[in-house]
Scaffold this motif. Structure first.
Motif, PDB file in Angstrom:
ATOM      1  N   SER A   1      -5.941   9.304  -9.065  1.00 17.07           N
ATOM      2  CA  SER A   1      -5.387   9.822  -7.805  1.00 17.07           C
ATOM      3  C   SER A   1      -4.923   8.676  -6.912  1.00 17.07           C
TER       4      SER A   1
ATOM      5  N   TRP B   1      -3.992   5.715  -8.082  1.00 20.03           N
ATOM      6  CA  TRP B   1      -2.824   5.190  -8.796  1.00 20.03           C
ATOM      7  C   TRP B   1      -1.586   6.022  -8.454  1.00 20.03           C
ATOM      8  N   ALA B   2      -1.737   7.349  -8.504  1.00 19.66           N
ATOM      9  CA  ALA B   2      -0.596   8.225  -8.223  1.00 19.66           C
ATOM     10  C   ALA B   2      -0.088   8.025  -6.795  1.00 19.66           C
ATOM     11  N   TRP B   3      -1.008   7.902  -5.857  1.00 21.98           N
ATOM     12  CA  TRP B   3      -0.613   7.701  -4.455  1.00 21.98           C
ATOM     13  C   TRP B   3       0.108   6.365  -4.270  1.00 21.98           C
TER      14      TRP B   3
ATOM     15  N   ARG C   1       1.224   4.046  -6.740  1.00 25.14           N
ATOM     16  CA  ARG C   1       2.215   3.589  -7.708  1.00 25.14           C
ATOM     17  C   ARG C   1       3.259   4.640  -8.067  1.00 25.14           C
ATOM     18  N   MET C   2       2.949   5.910  -7.782  1.00 21.24           N
ATOM     19  CA  MET C   2       3.870   6.981  -8.161  1.00 21.24           C
ATOM     20  C   MET C   2       4.411   7.718  -6.934  1.00 21.24           C
ATOM     21  N   ASP C   3       4.147   7.152  -5.748  1.00 21.25           N
ATOM     22  CA  ASP C   3       4.640   7.720  -4.485  1.00 21.25           C
ATOM     23  C   ASP C   3       4.234   9.174  -4.259  1.00 21.25           C
ATOM     24  N   LYS C   4       3.018   9.528  -4.687  1.00 24.14           N
ATOM     25  CA  LYS C   4       2.494  10.860  -4.406  1.00 24.14           C
ATOM     26  C   LYS C   4       1.949  10.889  -2.982  1.00 24.14           C
ATOM     27  N   SER C   5       1.724  12.077  -2.473  1.00 25.87           N
ATOM     28  CA  SER C   5       1.209  12.269  -1.118  1.00 25.87           C
ATOM     29  C   SER C   5      -0.181  11.638  -0.964  1.00 25.87           C
TER      30      SER C   5
ATOM     31  N   TRP D   1      -3.419  13.283  -2.227  1.00 25.68           N
ATOM     32  CA  TRP D   1      -3.982  13.082  -3.562  1.00 25.68           C
ATOM     33  C   TRP D   1      -5.329  12.366  -3.487  1.00 25.68           C
TER      34      TRP D   1
ATOM     35  N   GLU E   1      -1.016  11.106 -19.761  1.00 22.66           N
ATOM     36  CA  GLU E   1       0.154  10.275 -19.509  1.00 22.66           C
ATOM     37  C   GLU E   1       1.185  10.321 -20.633  1.00 22.66           C
TER      38      GLU E   1
END
Length: 106
Positions: free
Chosen positions: A20, A22-24, A26-30, A33, A79
């Motif tokens: 979560s 990482w997603a925030w 590195r993946m530009d998630k909200s 997360w 992934e």
């Protein structure tokens, strides 16, 4: 057997919690997360306290092998990247170490 299930649940919680972040980042998630991520990381820490061991360090050391194998499973299933032979060899070595730690006579 119960320890293996606890370790597996702890690995899933830790990987999901870390992912979560990482997603925030590195993946530009909200940033939202992070909420389930923090809950998952707290669950991970709590689950490891359920391991029946006279020493926390030994429980954590054995967990390391399971975490490595679970991370490669996450790599593949979540992934979509298949582990290569070096990943699998490393996981096998780590799991062998975890088994020695868990099954060693004491």
């Amino acid at each position: 057997m119960q320890s293996i299930l606890i370790y597996a649940a702890a690995a899933l919680a830790e990987i999901a919690g870390c992912f979560s972040f990482w997603a925030w980042l590195r993946m530009d998630k909200s940033i939202l997360w992070l909420i389930p991520g923090i809950v998952a990381l707290a669950a991970f820490a709590w689950l490891l306290t359920l391991i029946d061991s006279e020493a926390a360090g030994r429980a954590y050391a054995a967990y390391g092998g399971i975490y490595i194998a679970a991370s490669l499973l996450w790599l593949w299933l979540a992934e979509g990247v298949a582990p290569d032979r070096w990943d699998l060899t490393g996981a096998g070595i780590a799991m062998a170490g975890a088994i020695v730690i868990l099954a060693g006579p004491r």
